[in-house]
Design an enzyme around this catalytic site. Structure first.
Site, PDB file in Angstrom:
ATOM      1  N   THR A   1     -13.581   4.363 -59.407  1.00  0.00           N
ATOM      2  CA  THR A   1     -13.120   5.591 -59.626  1.00  0.00           C
ATOM      3  C   THR A   1     -13.156   6.061 -61.109  1.00  0.00           C
ATOM      4  O   THR A   1     -13.433   5.054 -61.979  1.00  0.00           O
ATOM      5  CB  THR A   1     -11.399   5.708 -59.326  1.00  0.00           C
ATOM      6  OG1 THR A   1     -10.955   6.975 -59.493  1.00  0.00           O
ATOM      7  CG2 THR A   1     -10.719   4.567 -60.333  1.00  0.00           C
TER       8      THR A   1
ATOM      9  N   GLY B   1      -5.501   8.019 -64.087  1.00  0.00           N
ATOM     10  CA  GLY B   1      -4.342   7.831 -63.363  1.00  0.00           C
ATOM     11  C   GLY B   1      -4.540   6.269 -62.583  1.00  0.00           C
ATOM     12  O   GLY B   1      -3.578   5.509 -62.582  1.00  0.00           O
TER      13      GLY B   1
ATOM     14  N   GLU C   1     -20.825  10.847 -52.032  1.00  0.00           N
ATOM     15  CA  GLU C   1     -20.217  11.944 -51.186  1.00  0.00           C
ATOM     16  C   GLU C   1     -19.368  11.345 -50.142  1.00  0.00           C
ATOM     17  O   GLU C   1     -19.710  10.514 -49.259  1.00  0.00           O
ATOM     18  CB  GLU C   1     -21.482  12.644 -50.446  1.00  0.00           C
ATOM     19  CG  GLU C   1     -20.985  14.113 -49.585  1.00  0.00           C
ATOM     20  CD  GLU C   1     -22.131  14.944 -49.222  1.00  0.00           C
ATOM     21  OE1 GLU C   1     -21.945  15.958 -48.529  1.00  0.00           O
ATOM     22  OE2 GLU C   1     -23.421  14.430 -49.437  1.00  0.00           O
TER      23      GLU C   1
ATOM     24  N   ASP D   1      -9.164   5.235 -51.219  1.00  0.00           N
ATOM     25  CA  ASP D   1      -9.325   6.680 -50.601  1.00  0.00           C
ATOM     26  C   ASP D   1      -7.816   6.916 -50.321  1.00  0.00           C
ATOM     27  O   ASP D   1      -7.174   6.140 -49.519  1.00  0.00           O
ATOM     28  CB  ASP D   1     -10.264   7.044 -49.475  1.00  0.00           C
ATOM     29  CG  ASP D   1     -10.325   8.358 -49.349  1.00  0.00           C
ATOM     30  OD1 ASP D   1     -10.506   9.053 -50.546  1.00  0.00           O
ATOM     31  OD2 ASP D   1     -10.051   8.940 -48.303  1.00  0.00           O
TER      32      ASP D   1
ATOM     33  N   PHE E   1       0.455  11.331 -61.354  1.00  0.00           N
ATOM     34  CA  PHE E   1      -0.783  12.218 -61.157  1.00  0.00           C
ATOM     35  C   PHE E   1      -0.864  12.744 -60.072  1.00  0.00           C
ATOM     36  O   PHE E   1       0.078  12.407 -58.867  1.00  0.00           O
ATOM     37  CB  PHE E   1      -1.948  11.677 -61.614  1.00  0.00           C
ATOM     38  CG  PHE E   1      -2.398  10.461 -60.731  1.00  0.00           C
ATOM     39  CD1 PHE E   1      -3.358  10.718 -59.703  1.00  0.00           C
ATOM     40  CD2 PHE E   1      -1.993   9.187 -61.179  1.00  0.00           C
ATOM     41  CE1 PHE E   1      -3.479   9.586 -58.666  1.00  0.00           C
ATOM     42  CE2 PHE E   1      -2.335   7.992 -60.369  1.00  0.00           C
ATOM     43  CZ  PHE E   1      -2.995   8.274 -59.257  1.00  0.00           C
TER      44      PHE E   1
END
EC number: 3.6.1.66
Length: 204
Positions: free
Chosen positions: A8, A12, A41, A70, A153
């Site tokens: 990532t 946060g 993607e 995710d 966040f």
């Protein structure tokens, strides 16, 4: 020493993972530590599919252990939306304020007892030359009528926790990492790491 790359660029999320993994003696890196960032993607229809896609692609690219997550918000009154589209619910560009505003607009006039929701998190652990494994965690709450709090966040300011009388954005990092969807998934991850090396100190 143990090292894991978190897939990532969200500061946060990186902070959350460092809080959770550093006490285990694991060095946490993220895509923010690399100049060569690949864009994955997210074509999966579920949190699990997207987490696996990201973990495997980045593990293959950097040839290292990777945890990809995710996660998102599922609101019952919106038939599970925003779901896998949580990060870009209000448009292609990620914008927390716009996303919250869209959710609040769609829930306008919906009574509190119908504003139930849950944060959902899937963590995928990809280790080179091994099968990718997944764990998941959830956190139930209610969507507030307006944002409250300046911590966290994403949708944290509108995610109200009745048992605490606060939104997720009003919690300290320590409080959040006791009850959040990511923390609950992490509890499962610890068990997974231990199962990889039974009878030994958790190591990657």
């Amino acid at each position: 020493m143990k090292e894991i790359l978190i897939a990532t660029t969200n500061k946060g999320k990186v902070a959350d993972f460092k809080t959770l993994l550093t006490p285990l003696g694991i060095i946490v890196k993220s895509l923010l530590d690399y100049k060569d960032i690949i864009d994955i993607e997210e074509t999966g229809a579920t949190f699990t599919e997207n987490a696996i896609l990201k973990a495997e692609a980045i593990s293959k690219h950097f040839k290292t252990n990777v945890i990809a997550d995710d996660s998102g918000l599922a609101i019952d009154a919106l038939q599970g939306r925003p779901g896998v589209y949580s990060a870009r619910y209000a448009g292609f560009e990620k914008n927390d304020q716009a996303n919250m505003a869209k959710v609040l607009e769609e829930l306008e006039g919906i009574p509190t007892n119908k504003r139930t929701a849950r944060f959902h998190c899937v963590l995928a652990l990809a280790i080179p030359n091994d099968e990718t494994k997944t764990v998941e965690g959830t956190c139930d709450g209610i969507i507030a009528t307006s944002p409250i709090g300046d911590q966290g966040f994403g949708y944290d300011p509108i995610f109200f926790l009745p048992e605490l009388g606060k939104t997720m954005a009003q919690l300290s990092k320590e409080e959040k990492n006791q009850i959040s969807h990511r923390a609950n998934a992490f509890k499962q991850l610890k068990g997974l790491l231990e199962s990889i090396n039974p009878g030994k100190e958790t190591s990657l």
